[in-house]
Write a protein that holds these residues in place. Sequence first.
Motif, PDB file in Angstrom:
ATOM      1  N   GLN A  86       0.827  -1.202   0.000  1.00 47.38           N
ATOM      2  CA  GLN A  86       0.000   0.000   0.000  1.00 47.38           C
ATOM      3  C   GLN A  86       0.864   1.255   0.000  1.00 47.38           C
ATOM      4  O   GLN A  86       0.571   2.226  -0.712  1.00 47.38           O
ATOM      5  N   TRP A  87       1.948   1.252   0.787  1.00 46.27           N
ATOM      6  CA  TRP A  87       2.848   2.411   0.836  1.00 46.27           C
ATOM      7  C   TRP A  87       3.494   2.652  -0.528  1.00 46.27           C
ATOM      8  O   TRP A  87       3.577   3.788  -0.998  1.00 46.27           O
ATOM      9  N   LYS A 143       2.317   1.847  -3.424  1.00 47.15           N
ATOM     10  CA  LYS A 143       1.286   2.370  -4.325  1.00 47.15           C
ATOM     11  C   LYS A 143       1.014   3.842  -4.043  1.00 47.15           C
ATOM     12  O   LYS A 143       0.859   4.649  -4.972  1.00 47.15           O
ATOM     13  N   GLU A 144       0.938   4.194  -2.770  1.00 48.35           N
ATOM     14  CA  GLU A 144       0.678   5.596  -2.418  1.00 48.35           C
ATOM     15  C   GLU A 144       1.788   6.517  -2.910  1.00 48.35           C
ATOM     16  O   GLU A 144       1.534   7.688  -3.229  1.00 48.35           O
ATOM     17  N   GLN A 145       2.998   5.999  -2.974  1.00 53.14           N
ATOM     18  CA  GLN A 145       4.127   6.785  -3.465  1.00 53.14           C
ATOM     19  C   GLN A 145       4.251   6.734  -4.996  1.00 53.14           C
ATOM     20  O   GLN A 145       5.170   7.338  -5.566  1.00 53.14           O
ATOM     21  N   ASN A 146       3.343   5.982  -5.627  1.00 48.48           N
ATOM     22  CA  ASN A 146       3.359   5.814  -7.087  1.00 48.48           C
ATOM     23  C   ASN A 146       4.669   5.218  -7.584  1.00 48.48           C
ATOM     24  O   ASN A 146       5.168   5.584  -8.658  1.00 48.48           O
TER      25      ASN A 146
END
Length: 211
Positions: free
Chosen positions: A39-40, A42-45
């Motif tokens: 998830q982290w 993904k959040e950072q792209n």
Amino acid sequence: MKWTQLPLGPLQTNAYVLQNEAKDAIVIDPGSEGPALVQWLKEQNLKPLAILLTHAHFDHIGAVDDVRNEFKCPVYIHQEEQDWLPDGSKNGSERFLGSNAITARPADHTIENEQTLRLGSFQFEVLETPGHSPGSVSFYSKEHSIVFSGDALFAQSIGRTDLPGGNHQQLLESIHQKLLELPEDTVVACGHGPTTTIGSEMDSNPFLSGF
């Protein structure tokens, strides 16, 4: 290159995520909390290009398959520990966790000797640093003056050598012959705890005096 230290799991094993301006990334030692780590990322792209393992003890491999499955990126490990990932008796998880053994699928690539590893825009010198475990390696980025030492060298300490395959004298030789030969301003990104520098450990690490 930007890098982030992410302590994960009950042993607070440091995962490291390296990224460039294009948001390509390298993940080193994704040890636990797989869904949260994914998830982290993904959040950072971020787009992981590879997972690099300094060694295959269970506290360093727990999130390997979560990250690999999500981002379809290959896993690299030294050949001495290529069969540890799927084997809880070898990676230590059976000893410490019993029936809750931690395993992962075999690595996609094995590191057979010291070499230059190029992954996209990232480049590392692979240093063989056994002693904590037979296949322990450190990943050195000369360009960015940082070495990811796994559990070989810590701030004011060194890795334990009482686990199967550990060898205290071999670990001391690895540290002195490989890590302490790096420039003194090199940052040491350890497998646990805070970062340090080669110079600091040369000056004041009590485990390295009198070698």
